[in-house]
Scaffold this motif. Structure first.
Motif, PDB file in Angstrom:
ATOM      1  N   GLN A   1       0.846  -1.188   0.000  1.00  0.00           N
ATOM      2  CA  GLN A   1       0.000   0.000   0.000  1.00  0.00           C
ATOM      3  C   GLN A   1       0.883   1.240   0.000  1.00  0.00           C
ATOM      4  O   GLN A   1       1.791   1.361   0.814  1.00  0.00           O
ATOM      5  N   VAL A   2       0.602   2.156  -0.923  1.00  0.00           N
ATOM      6  CA  VAL A   2       1.389   3.369  -1.035  1.00  0.00           C
ATOM      7  C   VAL A   2       0.942   4.371   0.020  1.00  0.00           C
ATOM      8  O   VAL A   2      -0.255   4.585   0.225  1.00  0.00           O
ATOM      9  N   VAL A  26       6.827   4.264  -2.261  1.00  0.00           N
ATOM     10  CA  VAL A  26       6.559   3.405  -3.403  1.00  0.00           C
ATOM     11  C   VAL A  26       7.862   3.171  -4.150  1.00  0.00           C
ATOM     12  O   VAL A  26       8.625   4.108  -4.385  1.00  0.00           O
ATOM     13  N   ASN A  97      -0.012  13.119  -5.607  1.00  0.00           N
ATOM     14  CA  ASN A  97      -0.393  11.785  -6.042  1.00  0.00           C
ATOM     15  C   ASN A  97       0.250  11.538  -7.401  1.00  0.00           C
ATOM     16  O   ASN A  97       0.830  12.454  -7.999  1.00  0.00           O
ATOM     17  N   TRP A 104      -3.262   6.583  -6.233  1.00  0.00           N
ATOM     18  CA  TRP A 104      -3.033   5.938  -4.954  1.00  0.00           C
ATOM     19  C   TRP A 104      -3.984   6.535  -3.915  1.00  0.00           C
ATOM     20  O   TRP A 104      -4.594   7.563  -4.158  1.00  0.00           O
ATOM     21  N   ASP A 105      -4.080   5.873  -2.792  1.00  0.00           N
ATOM     22  CA  ASP A 105      -4.884   6.445  -1.698  1.00  0.00           C
ATOM     23  C   ASP A 105      -4.324   7.821  -1.334  1.00  0.00           C
ATOM     24  O   ASP A 105      -3.111   7.989  -1.203  1.00  0.00           O
TER      25      ASP A 105
END
Length: 116
Positions: A1-2, A26, A97, A104-105
């Motif tokens: 997860q980023v 990431v 982002n 990504w979140d």
């Protein structure tokens, strides 16, 4: 997860400067086009500027041209937004982002408030 962590915001007077940072956890960071977005109260999130892996910068928001620029440090997985000659209308929460692909979140963003 980023994970995206933005920082550097604050309260500044009109005409002042701030430099925002965004650290991304990431492995593909160096190959990603990274972007800065902002969301003012009651408005939709807008794309401000982006930077390719090569360092080529695109300023997307006409209102910030000539005042904002983007840079990156791939060794630190960090992208920066240098904001000069700030105006009250720049007041917003700023986010970073990736520009392409599925976002990504979102991180928590960093609040920038410009007083007149």
């Amino acid at each position: 997860q980023v994970q995206l962590v933005e920082s550097g915001g604050g309260l500044v007077q009109s005409g002042g400067s701030l430099r925002l940072s965004c650290a991304a956890s990431v492995r593909t960071f160096s190959s990603e086009t990274m972007a800065w977005f902002r969301q003012a109260p009651g408005k939709e999130r807008e794309l401000v500027a982006s930077i390719r892996w090569s360092g080529i910068v695109t300023i997307s928001a006409d209102s910030v041209k000539g005042r904002f620029t983007v840079s990156r440090d791939n060794a630190k997985n960090t992208v920066y937004l240098q904001m000069n000659s700030l105006k009250p209308e720049d007041t917003a929460v700023y986010y970073c982002n990736r520009l392409g692909g599925v976002r990504w979140d979102w991180g928590q963003g960093t609040q920038v408030t410009v007083s007149s």
